[in-house]
Design a protein around this motif. Structure first.
Motif, short mmCIF file in Angstrom:
data_model
loop_
_atom_site.label_atom_id
_atom_site.label_comp_id
_atom_site.label_asym_id
_atom_site.label_seq_id
_atom_site.Cartn_x
_atom_site.Cartn_y
_atom_site.Cartn_z
N TYR A 1 -7.03 -11.39 0.51
CA TYR A 1 -8.10 -11.17 -0.47
C TYR A 1 -7.96 -9.84 -1.20
CZ TYR A 1 -10.18 -15.04 2.11
OH TYR A 1 -10.40 -16.25 2.70
N GLY A 2 -6.88 -9.11 -0.91
CA GLY A 2 -6.63 -7.87 -1.62
C GLY A 2 -7.12 -6.62 -0.92
N ARG A 3 -7.67 -6.77 0.30
CA ARG A 3 -8.11 -5.59 1.04
C ARG A 3 -6.90 -4.85 1.59
NH1 ARG A 3 -11.32 -9.76 2.95
NH2 ARG A 3 -13.51 -9.69 2.31
N ARG A 4 -6.93 -3.54 1.53
CA ARG A 4 -5.84 -2.73 2.04
C ARG A 4 -5.87 -2.74 3.57
NH1 ARG A 4 -1.65 0.63 -0.67
NH2 ARG A 4 -0.39 1.13 1.16
N ILE A 5 -4.80 -3.21 4.20
CA ILE A 5 -4.76 -3.28 5.66
C ILE A 5 -3.61 -2.48 6.26
CG2 ILE A 5 -5.95 -5.50 5.81
CD1 ILE A 5 -3.20 -6.84 6.13
N ASP A 6 -2.60 -2.14 5.48
CA ASP A 6 -1.46 -1.33 5.96
C ASP A 6 -0.98 -1.81 7.32
OD1 ASP A 6 -0.90 0.90 3.99
OD2 ASP A 6 -3.07 1.10 4.23
N ASP A 7 -0.67 -3.09 7.38
CA ASP A 7 -0.28 -3.70 8.64
C ASP A 7 1.23 -3.92 8.68
OD1 ASP A 7 -1.05 -5.05 11.17
OD2 ASP A 7 -0.14 -6.79 10.19
N ARG B 1 -9.40 17.44 7.34
CA ARG B 1 -9.09 16.48 6.28
C ARG B 1 -7.64 16.71 5.87
NH1 ARG B 1 -9.66 16.43 0.49
NH2 ARG B 1 -10.17 14.33 -0.30
N ILE B 2 -6.81 15.68 6.00
CA ILE B 2 -5.38 15.80 5.76
C ILE B 2 -5.01 15.18 4.41
CG2 ILE B 2 -3.08 15.36 6.70
CD1 ILE B 2 -4.83 17.02 8.54
N VAL B 3 -4.31 15.95 3.59
CA VAL B 3 -3.85 15.48 2.28
C VAL B 3 -2.36 15.81 2.16
CG1 VAL B 3 -4.05 15.66 -0.22
CG2 VAL B 3 -6.11 15.79 1.21
N LEU C 1 -10.03 1.75 9.12
CA LEU C 1 -8.71 2.38 9.14
C LEU C 1 -8.80 3.80 8.61
CD1 LEU C 1 -6.41 -0.47 7.75
CD2 LEU C 1 -6.59 0.28 10.12
N ASN C 2 -8.05 4.70 9.21
CA ASN C 2 -7.96 6.06 8.69
C ASN C 2 -7.27 6.03 7.33
OD1 ASN C 2 -8.21 8.84 8.66
ND2 ASN C 2 -7.08 9.17 10.57
N GLU C 3 -7.45 7.09 6.56
CA GLU C 3 -6.93 7.12 5.18
C GLU C 3 -5.44 7.47 5.16
OE1 GLU C 3 -8.56 6.11 2.53
OE2 GLU C 3 -10.29 5.69 3.79
N SER D 1 14.54 -3.32 15.29
CA SER D 1 13.33 -3.91 15.88
C SER D 1 12.10 -3.05 15.65
CB SER D 1 13.53 -4.12 17.39
OG SER D 1 13.70 -2.87 18.05
N ASN D 2 12.31 -1.76 15.43
CA ASN D 2 11.21 -0.82 15.26
C ASN D 2 10.97 -0.50 13.79
OD1 ASN D 2 9.25 1.19 16.08
ND2 ASN D 2 10.79 2.71 15.53
N ALA D 3 9.75 -0.17 13.45
CA ALA D 3 9.41 0.20 12.07
C ALA D 3 9.33 1.71 11.92
CB ALA D 3 8.07 -0.43 11.67
N SER D 4 9.96 2.23 10.88
CA SER D 4 9.81 3.61 10.46
C SER D 4 9.33 3.59 9.01
CB SER D 4 11.13 4.38 10.56
OG SER D 4 11.62 4.33 11.89
N SER D 5 8.49 4.53 8.63
CA SER D 5 7.81 4.40 7.35
C SER D 5 7.71 5.73 6.61
CB SER D 5 6.40 3.84 7.56
OG SER D 5 5.62 4.75 8.33
N GLU D 6 7.32 5.61 5.34
CA GLU D 6 6.86 6.74 4.54
C GLU D 6 5.37 6.53 4.30
OE1 GLU D 6 9.12 7.25 0.94
OE2 GLU D 6 10.96 6.59 1.91
N VAL D 7 4.60 7.61 4.42
CA VAL D 7 3.15 7.47 4.26
C VAL D 7 2.58 8.60 3.40
CG1 VAL D 7 2.89 6.36 6.53
CG2 VAL D 7 2.63 8.85 6.33
N GLU D 8 1.40 8.32 2.87
CA GLU D 8 0.61 9.34 2.18
C GLU D 8 -0.74 9.46 2.88
OE1 GLU D 8 0.34 8.49 -1.96
OE2 GLU D 8 2.47 8.93 -2.33
N PHE D 9 -1.21 10.69 3.03
CA PHE D 9 -2.52 10.96 3.61
C PHE D 9 -3.49 11.24 2.47
CE2 PHE D 9 0.42 12.99 6.87
CZ PHE D 9 0.50 11.85 7.65
#
Length: 562
Positions: free
Chosen positions: A89-95, A222-224, A262-264, A278-286
């Protein structure tokens, strides 16, 4: 079909072109503890009088890892994690969705105490050594899951420095089980912890981090900002570094907030990695994420250093485990394959290769478990603590450097089959370079060695006490030790020579540990070949008088199936 459209059965052919002979059957499942004499020897050398229940736990997990988890490791690597930023439905889930085999690997590992044995048994001598053996076995089944298992284990010293953090963050790591549900940490059966240290502009130079942490009225921050490597993004919490008014601070950043939101933290993408599939590594923004200070503002690097030391030890364990599985696969093949009129293992040149690989695997495992023993004793023994600080960097540099060449040699033992993805060797080869990069590349390790030598005289003393303990037992070793002492005295160009010095120190430590054990065959061959310069740069170049068959026999699996 004939010309009238009728089906005609194929007539039996005289040309049967698909007779499979002289090909080994796949390596049968085996107990990764009970059938591994090298692992058992290395553990027993560093644990005094292990309790019967400890041996039983290693035996039980060795059976699980060798039978159930090896297949799960294959499936988890063939079915990579998938990133789902939004629901339907377009909700952000970052799953991040994982294959069921990944969850099976994680569940079995946590049930086997791979992530918490050290902390559940802190009063037990050798707890870190036993835990090293557990993750050594897990790593052979699947390296990817050891990433979150390693970070979860290593996070405890940092989390214990937090003030005002709810007790369940530590308790549910030390006593919890695997729970992959997306819930607030308070409501889960067990917790996993990841890391997010490095950023695009800095890498290992974390003081260049630009992510900011601003204190809020309720005491949270607060993390940015961003993280270029955010390991295992589905963990329940991550330890991150961010800039405060006083400098870098260390923070615990939950994935799910207490109210269930979910945290931001916004996952930008998953890394398309060479290995570790098998494992996930990612790039993220706070984007205004909530986090909690661990320790004090400006002391973040100091807080996180214990975690980094433990993860570096796991790099050594993982590389040694990769070698071990590569050797097992190579030996199985050459013992069941004929060429030029004889079984491969009966041919002198192949004996040289397998014996050399066995030596390398044995020496790497000996150094790894000795460092685990030093870590284990560091709380009560300052000398062991000093040894652990410098030996971790030395071992991490050398063992991780040796692994890619080792696995390539194991592949060659199998020939073309060793390069085909239906075999485990290509997966091991893709995995092999990771540990030399993760948690500080080779140059970082060498600079850490120099830093310890310069700023911590007790580390240098502990190191050379170990090296001198084997003096007089082998002439090649004694000559190498004297050359090493001379090299350390020449301080003018120490940094530019630090890779060579670290290498020579690592090999000297391996030689000392082998000499101090009762196995003179392994020790003397290692010293004469590696320290006496009686071999070439490639594996399989041991001197002609080396006791090849005696060495090979010591590295064979105990299982009657092999």
């Amino acid at each position: 079909m004939n010309f009238q459209g009728e089906f005609i059965m194929s007539a039996p052919t005289l040309f049967n072109t698909h007779v499979v002979e002289n090909q080994p059957l796949p390596l049968p499942a085996y107990n990764l503890w009970q059938d591994d004499p090298l692992l058992k020897c290395a553990v027993m050398a560093n644990v005094t009088s292990p309790h019967a229940d400890v041996a039983l736990q290693l035996d039980v997990f060795g059976q699980v890892a060798g039978f159930e988890l090896m297949e799960h490791g294959e499936l988890a690597n063939k079915n990579k994690p998938e990133f789902h930023p939004f629901d339907r439905y377009g909700r952000r889930i970052d799953d991040v969705a994982f294959h069921p085999s990944y969850h099976a690997l994680m569940s079995a590992a946590m049930q086997g105490n791979v992530h918490n044995y050290s902390w559940q048994n802190e009063s037990q001598q050798g707890a870190h050594v036993i835990r090293a053996a557990l993750i050594f076995m897990q790593y052979q089944a699947d390296a990817g899951t050891t990433c979150p298992l390693t970070m979860t284990h290593a996070a405890i010293p940092a989390l214990r420095q937090a003030k005002g953090l709810p007790d369940y963050w530590v308790n549910k790591v030390v006593h919890g089980q695997y729970d992959d549900r997306t819930l607030p940490a308070e409501h889960k059966h067990g917790l996993s912890i990841g890391m997010g240290m490095t950023e695009k502009q800095g890498g290992s130079d974390v003081r260049r981090n630009t992510t900011t942490a601003t204190k809020q009225e309720d005491g949270s921050y607060r993390i940015v900002g961003h993280k270029f490597f955010f390991s295992a993004p589905m963990c329940d919490g991550h330890l991150i570094l961010a800039q405060t008014g006083a400098g870098l601070g260390c923070f615990l950043l939950p994935r799910v907030m207490p109210d269930g939101t979910l945290n931001e933290v916004r996952i930008q993408r998953l890394k398309d990695k060479l290995g570790d599939w098998s494992n996930a590594s990612s790039e993220v923004e706070f984007q205004g994420a909530t986090a909690y200070l661990i320790g004090e503002e400006g002391k973040g690097v100091r807080v996180i250093i214990d975690m980094v030391s433990l993860t570096r030890l796991d790099c050594m364990i993982g590389s040694s485990a990769t070698m071990r599985q590569g050797l097992v696969q190579a030996y199985h093949h050459v013992s069941n394959r004929e060429a030029f009129g004889a079984t491969l293992i009966d041919q002198p040149l192949m004996q040289n290769v397998i014996a050399d690989l066995t030596l390398e695997c044995t020496a790497s495992l000996a150094l790894t478990m000795r460092v685990a023993r030093a870590v284990d004793a560091s709380k009560t023994n300052p000398k062991e603590a000093a040894l652990a600080r410098i030996a971790t960097a030395i071992g991490k540099y050398w063992i991780c450097k040796r692994t890619p060449a080792f696995i390539n040699e194991a592949q060659e033992c199998l020939g073309g089959i060793g390069y085909v993805e239906e075999n485990i060797l290509p997966r091991l080869y893709r995995q092999a370079p990771l540990n030399s990069i993760w948690e500080g590349s080779g140059n970082v390790q060498c600079l850490d060695v120099l830093r310890a030598l310069h700023k911590e005289p007790e580390s240098k003393a502990a190191l050379f006490d170990l090296l001198h303990s084997a003096k007089g037992r082998n002439a090649c070793y004694d000559n190498h030790l004297q050359s090493l002492l001379d090299a350390f005295e020449d301080t003018a160009t120490l940094e530019i020579r630090s890779r060579l010095i670290t290498e020579h120190t690592a090999i000297a430590m391996q030689g000392a540990l082998l000499l101090n054990e009762s196995d003179s065959v392994m020790a003397n061959t290692f010293c004469e070949a590696r320290l006496g310069k009686q071999q070439g740069l490639a594996f399989g170049t041991l001197p002609a008088n080396a006791p090849f068959l005696d060495i090979i026999k010591k590295g064979m699996l105990s299982s009657s199936n092999n």
